[in-house]
Every structure is written in C-alpha cells, then in structure tokens.
Design a protein around this motif. Structure first.
Motif, PDB file in Angstrom:
ATOM      1  N   MET A 175      -3.730  14.197  -3.022  1.00  0.00           N
ATOM      2  CA  MET A 175      -3.781  13.266  -4.143  1.00  0.00           C
ATOM      3  C   MET A 175      -3.855  11.807  -3.703  1.00  0.00           C
ATOM      4  N   THR A 176      -3.728  11.547  -2.398  1.00  0.00           N
ATOM      5  CA  THR A 176      -3.791  10.173  -1.894  1.00  0.00           C
ATOM      6  C   THR A 176      -5.221   9.657  -1.970  1.00  0.00           C
ATOM      7  N   VAL A 177      -5.381   8.507  -2.614  1.00  0.00           N
ATOM      8  CA  VAL A 177      -6.715   7.919  -2.775  1.00  0.00           C
ATOM      9  C   VAL A 177      -6.936   6.734  -1.843  1.00  0.00           C
ATOM     10  N   GLY A 191       3.459   5.055  -2.487  1.00  0.00           N
ATOM     11  CA  GLY A 191       4.356   5.659  -1.516  1.00  0.00           C
ATOM     12  C   GLY A 191       5.610   6.222  -2.138  1.00  0.00           C
ATOM     13  N   ASP A 192       6.749   5.926  -1.520  1.00  0.00           N
ATOM     14  CA  ASP A 192       8.029   6.402  -2.051  1.00  0.00           C
ATOM     15  C   ASP A 192       8.814   5.260  -2.689  1.00  0.00           C
ATOM     16  N   THR A 193       8.090   4.258  -3.209  1.00  0.00           N
ATOM     17  CA  THR A 193       8.743   3.087  -3.803  1.00  0.00           C
ATOM     18  C   THR A 193       9.289   3.365  -5.197  1.00  0.00           C
ATOM     19  N   ALA A 249      -1.875  -1.126  -8.139  1.00  0.00           N
ATOM     20  CA  ALA A 249      -1.103  -0.436  -7.106  1.00  0.00           C
ATOM     21  C   ALA A 249      -1.398  -1.031  -5.735  1.00  0.00           C
ATOM     22  N   GLU A 250      -2.657  -1.350  -5.480  1.00  0.00           N
ATOM     23  CA  GLU A 250      -3.033  -1.954  -4.192  1.00  0.00           C
ATOM     24  C   GLU A 250      -2.369  -3.316  -4.018  1.00  0.00           C
ATOM     25  N   ALA A 276       0.889   4.971   1.130  1.00  0.00           N
ATOM     26  CA  ALA A 276      -0.072   5.886   0.519  1.00  0.00           C
ATOM     27  C   ALA A 276      -0.034   5.687  -0.994  1.00  0.00           C
ATOM     28  N   ILE A 277      -1.195   5.521  -1.582  1.00  0.00           N
ATOM     29  CA  ILE A 277      -1.312   5.414  -3.035  1.00  0.00           C
ATOM     30  C   ILE A 277      -1.921   6.721  -3.509  1.00  0.00           C
ATOM     31  N   ARG A 278      -1.178   7.425  -4.373  1.00  0.00           N
ATOM     32  CA  ARG A 278      -1.639   8.729  -4.821  1.00  0.00           C
ATOM     33  C   ARG A 278      -1.624   8.819  -6.339  1.00  0.00           C
TER      34      ARG A 278
END
Length: 81
Positions: A32-34, A57-59, A69-70, A41-43
């Motif tokens: 699912m990571t784009v 990520g895990d934020t 998100a970026e 990682a942005i998913r």
C-alpha cells in the motif's frame, strides 16, 4: 483479507499467531506504500468516515491528499521506514 476490519484482523492473528500476522501486515503495508518522503513511508489506508487517506509512517497522521502527506513527512524528523 480486509485489513480495515478489526474483527478480521483479530481472527487472523488468532489463526496464524503474532509472528505470521506481523509478516503479513508488513507485506500489506509495503503493497500500500505509494511513496517514501524523508524516510517516512506514505501508504493508502481506508477510513469508513473519510474514505481513502494517506498515512505517514507510524506518526498516526493521515491526509486526504498525497501532497499534504508529503509536505507533512518532509516537515518532521527523518523516519526510518
């Protein structure tokens, strides 16, 4: 596997155990990571309330648009994902 269904996730962990569950969810997260920005990682995740979101990520932070998100990922400490 419906990763958005807590009951399905619980049934899976009970059926395969924590080690195999963790392996499978990591594969799902990887699929699912784009994009990876600043080590985060942005998913894509699905929300019943908001629809498709981009999780950083895990934020614990997710955004409606990939560029949001970026920007967020680039503004926080470098991640390890």
């Amino acid at each position: 596997m419906n990763w958005n269904d807590p009951a399905a996730r619980l049934a899976l962990i009970e059926a395969v155990g924590p080690e195999e569950y963790n392996r499978r969810i990591k594969v799902h997260f990887d699929e699912m990571t784009v994009r990876v920005v600043n080590g985060h990682a942005i998913r894509i995740v699905e929300s019943s309330r908001f629809g498709k979101l981009y999780m950083v990520g895990d934020t614990g932070s997710a955004f409606a648009k990939l560029d949001q998100a970026e920007t967020f990922a680039d503004s926080i400490a470098k991640g390890a994902s």
